[in-house]
Design an enzyme around this catalytic site. Structure first.
Site, PDB file in Angstrom:
ATOM      1  N   LYS A   1     -10.182   0.739  -1.609  1.00 50.90           N
ATOM      2  CA  LYS A   1      -9.585   0.182  -0.865  1.00 50.90           C
ATOM      3  C   LYS A   1     -11.973   0.794  -0.113  1.00 50.90           C
ATOM      4  O   LYS A   1     -12.297   1.371  -0.451  1.00 50.90           O
ATOM      5  CB  LYS A   1      -9.146   1.640   0.045  1.00 50.90           C
ATOM      6  CG  LYS A   1      -8.771   0.476   1.432  1.00 50.90           C
ATOM      7  CD  LYS A   1      -8.007   1.176   2.229  1.00 50.90           C
ATOM      8  CE  LYS A   1      -7.519   0.661   3.920  1.00 50.90           C
ATOM      9  NZ  LYS A   1      -6.519   1.526   4.656  1.00 50.90           N
TER      10      LYS A   1
ATOM     11  N   CYS B   1      -5.075  -3.468   3.133  1.00 49.64           N
ATOM     12  CA  CYS B   1      -5.299  -3.424   4.167  1.00 49.64           C
ATOM     13  C   CYS B   1      -5.512  -3.823   5.045  1.00 49.64           C
ATOM     14  O   CYS B   1      -5.850  -4.744   5.487  1.00 49.64           O
ATOM     15  CB  CYS B   1      -4.253  -1.488   4.447  1.00 49.64           C
ATOM     16  SG  CYS B   1      -3.274  -1.897   5.600  1.00 49.64           S
TER      17      CYS B   1
ATOM     18  N   GLU C   1       1.033  -0.843  -0.118  1.00 53.41           N
ATOM     19  CA  GLU C   1       0.202   0.035  -0.067  1.00 53.41           C
ATOM     20  C   GLU C   1       0.921   1.248  -0.437  1.00 53.41           C
ATOM     21  O   GLU C   1       2.162   1.251   0.629  1.00 53.41           O
ATOM     22  CB  GLU C   1      -1.068   0.073   1.292  1.00 53.41           C
ATOM     23  CG  GLU C   1      -2.206   0.937   1.147  1.00 53.41           C
ATOM     24  CD  GLU C   1      -3.076   1.003   2.727  1.00 53.41           C
ATOM     25  OE1 GLU C   1      -4.065   1.355   2.791  1.00 53.41           O
ATOM     26  OE2 GLU C   1      -2.740   0.220   3.637  1.00 53.41           O
TER      27      GLU C   1
END
Length: 312
Positions: free
Chosen positions: A146, A187, A74
Protein backbone atom coordinates in the site's frame (compact mmCIF):
# COMPACT_ATOMS: atom_id res chain seq x y z
CA UNK A 1 5.56 -4.93 -42.13
CA UNK A 2 5.84 -6.10 -38.50
CA UNK A 3 3.65 -4.23 -35.99
CA UNK A 4 6.66 -2.93 -34.06
CA UNK A 5 8.29 -1.66 -37.26
CA UNK A 6 5.07 -0.03 -38.41
CA UNK A 7 4.64 1.77 -35.07
CA UNK A 8 8.26 2.97 -35.19
CA UNK A 9 7.78 4.45 -38.66
CA UNK A 10 4.81 6.61 -37.68
CA UNK A 11 4.94 10.19 -36.32
CA UNK A 12 4.75 10.40 -32.53
CA UNK A 13 1.04 11.25 -32.29
CA UNK A 14 0.08 8.68 -34.91
CA UNK A 15 2.24 6.05 -33.23
CA UNK A 16 0.50 6.72 -29.92
CA UNK A 17 -2.89 6.23 -31.57
CA UNK A 18 -1.62 3.08 -33.24
CA UNK A 19 -0.50 1.65 -29.89
CA UNK A 20 -3.87 2.47 -28.34
CA UNK A 21 -5.76 0.75 -31.15
CA UNK A 22 -3.44 -2.25 -30.98
CA UNK A 23 -4.00 -2.50 -27.22
CA UNK A 24 -7.75 -2.27 -27.74
CA UNK A 25 -7.57 -4.98 -30.39
CA UNK A 26 -5.59 -7.17 -27.99
CA UNK A 27 -8.28 -6.72 -25.35
CA UNK A 28 -10.95 -7.79 -27.79
CA UNK A 29 -8.90 -10.74 -29.03
CA UNK A 30 -8.13 -11.91 -25.52
CA UNK A 31 -11.74 -11.75 -24.36
CA UNK A 32 -13.18 -15.16 -23.72
CA UNK A 33 -16.27 -16.41 -21.92
CA UNK A 34 -17.26 -14.33 -18.90
CA UNK A 35 -15.34 -15.26 -15.74
CA UNK A 36 -17.22 -15.70 -12.46
CA UNK A 37 -15.71 -13.69 -9.62
CA UNK A 38 -16.73 -13.13 -6.03
CA UNK A 39 -16.27 -10.24 -3.61
CA UNK A 40 -16.16 -11.01 0.13
CA UNK A 41 -17.55 -9.05 3.04
CA UNK A 42 -16.45 -10.00 6.56
CA UNK A 43 -15.70 -8.76 10.06
CA UNK A 44 -12.13 -9.68 10.93
CA UNK A 45 -11.15 -9.85 14.60
CA UNK A 46 -8.00 -10.25 16.67
CA UNK A 47 -7.84 -14.00 16.13
CA UNK A 48 -5.89 -15.36 13.15
CA UNK A 49 -7.44 -18.82 13.35
CA UNK A 50 -11.01 -17.52 13.57
CA UNK A 51 -10.47 -15.26 10.57
CA UNK A 52 -8.94 -18.11 8.58
CA UNK A 53 -11.94 -20.31 9.41
CA UNK A 54 -14.25 -17.63 7.98
CA UNK A 55 -12.11 -17.19 4.87
CA UNK A 56 -11.88 -20.94 4.34
CA UNK A 57 -15.65 -21.39 4.65
CA UNK A 58 -16.38 -18.57 2.23
CA UNK A 59 -13.82 -19.86 -0.27
CA UNK A 60 -15.40 -23.31 -0.29
CA UNK A 61 -18.89 -21.86 -0.62
CA UNK A 62 -17.73 -19.63 -3.47
CA UNK A 63 -16.09 -22.56 -5.25
CA UNK A 64 -19.38 -24.47 -5.03
CA UNK A 65 -21.04 -21.45 -6.69
CA UNK A 66 -18.67 -21.59 -9.64
CA UNK A 67 -16.46 -18.69 -8.56
CA UNK A 68 -12.93 -18.86 -9.98
CA UNK A 69 -11.54 -15.67 -8.42
CA UNK A 70 -12.44 -14.56 -4.88
CA UNK A 71 -11.46 -11.18 -3.44
CA UNK A 72 -11.03 -10.60 0.30
CA UNK A 73 -10.89 -7.23 2.09
CA UNK A 74 -8.01 -5.38 3.67
CA UNK A 75 -6.66 -6.86 6.97
CA UNK A 76 -8.54 -10.08 6.24
CA UNK A 77 -6.32 -12.17 8.52
CA UNK A 78 -6.15 -9.96 11.64
CA UNK A 79 -7.53 -6.77 13.17
CA UNK A 80 -6.15 -6.09 16.62
CA UNK A 81 -7.46 -3.85 19.36
CA UNK A 82 -4.11 -2.56 20.65
CA UNK A 83 -1.58 -0.28 18.97
CA UNK A 84 1.34 -2.15 17.46
CA UNK A 85 -0.29 -5.55 17.94
CA UNK A 86 -0.26 -6.39 14.24
CA UNK A 87 3.44 -5.51 13.90
CA UNK A 88 4.33 -8.26 16.35
CA UNK A 89 2.64 -10.94 14.26
CA UNK A 90 3.74 -9.60 10.86
CA UNK A 91 5.39 -12.25 8.68
CA UNK A 92 7.19 -12.48 5.34
CA UNK A 93 5.13 -13.59 2.36
CA UNK A 94 6.39 -17.15 2.73
CA UNK A 95 5.38 -17.29 6.42
CA UNK A 96 2.82 -19.65 8.01
CA UNK A 97 -0.17 -17.34 7.55
CA UNK A 98 0.27 -16.99 3.81
CA UNK A 99 1.13 -20.67 3.43
CA UNK A 100 -2.31 -21.55 4.79
CA UNK A 101 -3.99 -19.31 2.25
CA UNK A 102 -1.83 -20.67 -0.58
CA UNK A 103 -2.96 -24.17 0.37
CA UNK A 104 -6.57 -22.98 0.47
CA UNK A 105 -6.28 -21.54 -3.04
CA UNK A 106 -4.76 -24.77 -4.36
CA UNK A 107 -7.31 -27.02 -2.65
CA UNK A 108 -10.16 -24.88 -4.00
CA UNK A 109 -8.64 -24.44 -7.49
CA UNK A 110 -9.31 -20.74 -7.12
CA UNK A 111 -7.42 -17.47 -7.45
CA UNK A 112 -7.49 -15.38 -4.28
CA UNK A 113 -6.99 -11.64 -3.84
CA UNK A 114 -5.92 -11.09 -0.23
CA UNK A 115 -6.01 -7.40 0.55
CA UNK A 116 -3.91 -6.10 3.36
CA UNK A 117 -1.73 -8.79 4.88
CA UNK A 118 0.53 -7.59 7.68
CA UNK A 119 3.84 -8.30 5.95
CA UNK A 120 7.06 -8.02 7.95
CA UNK A 121 8.49 -4.56 7.41
CA UNK A 122 11.96 -3.04 7.11
CA UNK A 123 12.45 -2.99 10.90
CA UNK A 124 10.90 -4.41 14.07
CA UNK A 125 8.65 -1.38 14.52
CA UNK A 126 7.02 -1.40 11.08
CA UNK A 127 5.07 -3.63 8.75
CA UNK A 128 3.88 -3.36 5.16
CA UNK A 129 0.16 -3.39 4.32
CA UNK A 130 0.39 -5.84 1.45
CA UNK A 131 -2.16 -6.96 -1.13
CA UNK A 132 -1.28 -10.52 -2.17
CA UNK A 133 -2.52 -12.30 -5.29
CA UNK A 134 -2.47 -16.12 -5.26
CA UNK A 135 -3.23 -18.26 -8.31
CA UNK A 136 -5.20 -21.52 -8.40
CA UNK A 137 -2.04 -23.61 -8.02
CA UNK A 138 -1.32 -21.96 -4.67
CA UNK A 139 1.51 -19.78 -5.96
CA UNK A 140 1.91 -16.14 -4.92
CA UNK A 141 1.57 -14.53 -8.32
CA UNK A 142 2.13 -10.91 -7.26
CA UNK A 143 2.04 -8.53 -4.31
CA UNK A 144 1.53 -4.80 -3.81
CA UNK A 145 2.51 -2.74 -0.76
CA UNK A 146 0.00 0.00 0.00
CA UNK A 147 1.39 3.35 -1.14
CA UNK A 148 -1.01 5.82 0.50
CA UNK A 149 -1.18 5.46 4.29
CA UNK A 150 -4.26 6.48 6.27
CA UNK A 151 -3.09 9.34 8.50
CA UNK A 152 -6.42 11.07 9.00
CA UNK A 153 -8.52 12.82 11.64
CA UNK A 154 -11.95 11.37 10.83
CA UNK A 155 -14.71 13.90 11.66
CA UNK A 156 -16.66 12.87 14.76
CA UNK A 157 -14.77 9.62 14.97
CA UNK A 158 -11.11 9.24 15.84
CA UNK A 159 -7.57 9.93 14.66
CA UNK A 160 -5.86 7.26 12.57
CA UNK A 161 -2.13 7.28 11.89
CA UNK A 162 -1.27 4.21 9.86
CA UNK A 163 2.29 5.43 9.30
CA UNK A 164 3.13 4.94 12.99
CA UNK A 165 3.44 1.20 12.39
CA UNK A 166 3.37 0.84 8.60
CA UNK A 167 5.94 1.64 5.91
CA UNK A 168 4.52 2.80 2.58
CA UNK A 169 5.23 0.92 -0.62
CA UNK A 170 6.71 2.60 -3.67
CA UNK A 171 5.80 0.32 -6.58
CA UNK A 172 2.69 0.25 -8.79
CA UNK A 173 1.59 -3.30 -9.63
CA UNK A 174 -0.47 -4.73 -12.49
CA UNK A 175 -0.52 -8.41 -13.39
CA UNK A 176 -2.08 -10.61 -16.08
CA UNK A 177 -4.60 -13.23 -15.04
CA UNK A 178 -7.38 -15.36 -16.54
CA UNK A 179 -9.75 -12.59 -15.40
CA UNK A 180 -8.04 -9.77 -17.26
CA UNK A 181 -5.14 -7.53 -16.41
CA UNK A 182 -5.47 -6.71 -12.71
CA UNK A 183 -4.45 -3.45 -11.03
CA UNK A 184 -3.67 -3.94 -7.34
CA UNK A 185 -4.47 -1.23 -4.78
CA UNK A 186 -5.54 -1.01 -1.11
CA UNK A 187 -8.24 1.08 0.63
CA UNK A 188 -6.99 4.69 1.09
CA UNK A 189 -5.36 4.50 -2.36
CA UNK A 190 -8.90 4.97 -3.64
CA UNK A 191 -8.73 8.72 -2.95
CA UNK A 192 -5.80 9.22 -5.31
CA UNK A 193 -7.10 8.90 -8.88
CA UNK A 194 -3.67 9.35 -10.45
CA UNK A 195 -2.73 5.84 -9.26
CA UNK A 196 -5.68 4.37 -11.14
CA UNK A 197 -4.94 6.50 -14.19
CA UNK A 198 -1.44 5.06 -14.27
CA UNK A 199 -2.75 1.52 -13.85
CA UNK A 200 -5.14 2.01 -16.77
CA UNK A 201 -3.18 4.13 -19.24
CA UNK A 202 0.40 3.02 -18.56
CA UNK A 203 -0.14 -0.55 -17.35
CA UNK A 204 -3.28 -1.43 -19.36
CA UNK A 205 -5.33 -2.62 -16.38
CA UNK A 206 -8.81 -3.94 -17.12
CA UNK A 207 -9.88 -4.83 -13.57
CA UNK A 208 -9.07 -2.72 -10.50
CA UNK A 209 -8.96 -4.40 -7.09
CA UNK A 210 -9.71 -2.23 -4.04
CA UNK A 211 -9.71 -4.34 -0.84
CA UNK A 212 -10.66 -2.00 2.00
CA UNK A 213 -11.59 -1.37 5.61
CA UNK A 214 -13.30 2.02 5.28
CA UNK A 215 -14.46 3.62 8.50
CA UNK A 216 -18.21 3.95 9.05
CA UNK A 217 -18.04 7.76 8.71
CA UNK A 218 -15.95 7.90 5.54
CA UNK A 219 -17.79 4.94 4.02
CA UNK A 220 -21.18 6.56 4.40
CA UNK A 221 -19.89 9.73 2.76
CA UNK A 222 -17.60 8.52 0.00
CA UNK A 223 -17.30 4.74 -0.54
CA UNK A 224 -19.59 4.07 -3.51
CA UNK A 225 -19.04 7.50 -5.08
CA UNK A 226 -15.28 7.06 -5.24
CA UNK A 227 -15.47 3.48 -6.50
CA UNK A 228 -17.88 4.34 -9.30
CA UNK A 229 -15.75 7.33 -10.26
CA UNK A 230 -12.64 5.14 -10.55
CA UNK A 231 -14.56 2.69 -12.76
CA UNK A 232 -15.98 5.41 -15.02
CA UNK A 233 -12.77 7.38 -15.50
CA UNK A 234 -10.64 4.28 -16.23
CA UNK A 235 -13.31 2.21 -18.02
CA UNK A 236 -12.34 -0.77 -15.85
CA UNK A 237 -14.21 -3.25 -13.73
CA UNK A 238 -13.76 -2.47 -10.03
CA UNK A 239 -13.90 -5.18 -7.37
CA UNK A 240 -14.05 -3.72 -3.86
CA UNK A 241 -14.06 -6.16 -0.94
CA UNK A 242 -14.89 -4.51 2.37
CA UNK A 243 -14.58 -5.10 6.09
CA UNK A 244 -17.96 -4.67 7.79
CA UNK A 245 -19.26 -4.01 11.27
CA UNK A 246 -17.63 -3.78 14.69
CA UNK A 247 -14.27 -5.54 15.07
CA UNK A 248 -13.68 -4.50 18.67
CA UNK A 249 -14.59 -1.68 21.04
CA UNK A 250 -12.36 0.76 19.13
CA UNK A 251 -12.94 -0.03 15.49
CA UNK A 252 -15.92 -0.27 13.15
CA UNK A 253 -15.98 -0.64 9.35
CA UNK A 254 -18.58 0.49 6.83
CA UNK A 255 -18.97 -2.67 4.72
CA UNK A 256 -20.82 -2.74 1.36
CA UNK A 257 -18.62 -4.98 -0.80
CA UNK A 258 -19.44 -4.30 -4.46
CA UNK A 259 -18.45 -5.03 -8.05
CA UNK A 260 -18.79 -2.26 -10.64
CA UNK A 261 -18.64 -2.54 -14.43
CA UNK A 262 -16.66 -0.27 -16.82
CA UNK A 263 -19.71 1.98 -17.32
CA UNK A 264 -19.92 2.67 -13.59
CA UNK A 265 -22.90 0.43 -12.85
CA UNK A 266 -22.95 -1.64 -9.65
CA UNK A 267 -23.47 -5.21 -10.84
CA UNK A 268 -23.07 -7.08 -7.54
CA UNK A 269 -23.35 -6.36 -3.82
CA UNK A 270 -24.50 -8.15 -0.71
CA UNK A 271 -28.10 -7.43 0.32
CA UNK A 272 -26.95 -6.57 3.85
CA UNK A 273 -24.13 -4.03 4.14
CA UNK A 274 -22.87 -5.55 7.42
CA UNK A 275 -23.30 -9.28 6.84
CA UNK A 276 -20.54 -11.84 6.29
CA UNK A 277 -20.69 -13.46 2.87
CA UNK A 278 -19.88 -12.85 -0.78
CA UNK A 279 -21.52 -11.46 -3.90
CA UNK A 280 -20.95 -12.86 -7.38
CA UNK A 281 -20.68 -11.36 -10.87
CA UNK A 282 -19.51 -12.50 -14.29
CA UNK A 283 -16.74 -10.32 -15.74
CA UNK A 284 -17.01 -9.96 -19.50
CA UNK A 285 -13.84 -8.38 -20.85
CA UNK A 286 -15.53 -7.72 -24.18
CA UNK A 287 -17.53 -5.08 -22.33
CA UNK A 288 -14.27 -3.34 -21.39
CA UNK A 289 -13.29 -3.26 -25.05
CA UNK A 290 -16.73 -2.08 -26.15
CA UNK A 291 -16.85 0.83 -23.69
CA UNK A 292 -13.32 1.91 -24.60
CA UNK A 293 -14.03 1.72 -28.33
CA UNK A 294 -17.20 3.79 -28.16
CA UNK A 295 -15.65 6.39 -25.88
CA UNK A 296 -11.89 6.32 -26.66
CA UNK A 297 -10.66 8.46 -23.78
CA UNK A 298 -7.20 6.96 -24.13
CA UNK A 299 -6.90 8.79 -27.45
CA UNK A 300 -8.45 12.02 -26.18
CA UNK A 301 -6.51 12.60 -22.97
CA UNK A 302 -4.01 15.46 -23.14
CA UNK A 303 -2.09 15.95 -19.93
CA UNK A 304 0.65 13.35 -20.32
CA UNK A 305 2.26 14.69 -23.45
CA UNK A 306 0.56 17.64 -25.17
CA UNK A 307 -0.65 20.03 -22.47
CA UNK A 308 1.20 23.28 -21.85
CA UNK A 309 0.94 24.92 -18.44
CA UNK A 310 0.61 28.64 -17.86
CA UNK A 311 1.51 30.11 -14.49
CA UNK A 312 0.46 33.60 -13.36
Amino acid sequence: MALASLAASLPIAAAARFRVRRAMASVAAASAAPARVGVVQMTSVGDIDANYATCSRLTKEAAASGVKFLCFPEVFSFIGSKDGESVKLAEPLDGPIMQRYCSLAKESSMWLSLGGLQEKGPDDSHQYNTHVLIDDSGKVRSSYRKIHLFDVDVPGNMVYKESRFTTAGDTIVAVDSPFGRLGLTVCYDLRFPELYQILRFKHQAQVLLVPSAFTKVTGEAHWEILLRARAIETQCYVIAAAQAGRHNEKRESYGDSIIIDPWGTVIARLPDRLSTGFAVADLDLSKVGAVRTRMPISEHRKFDSEWKSSFL
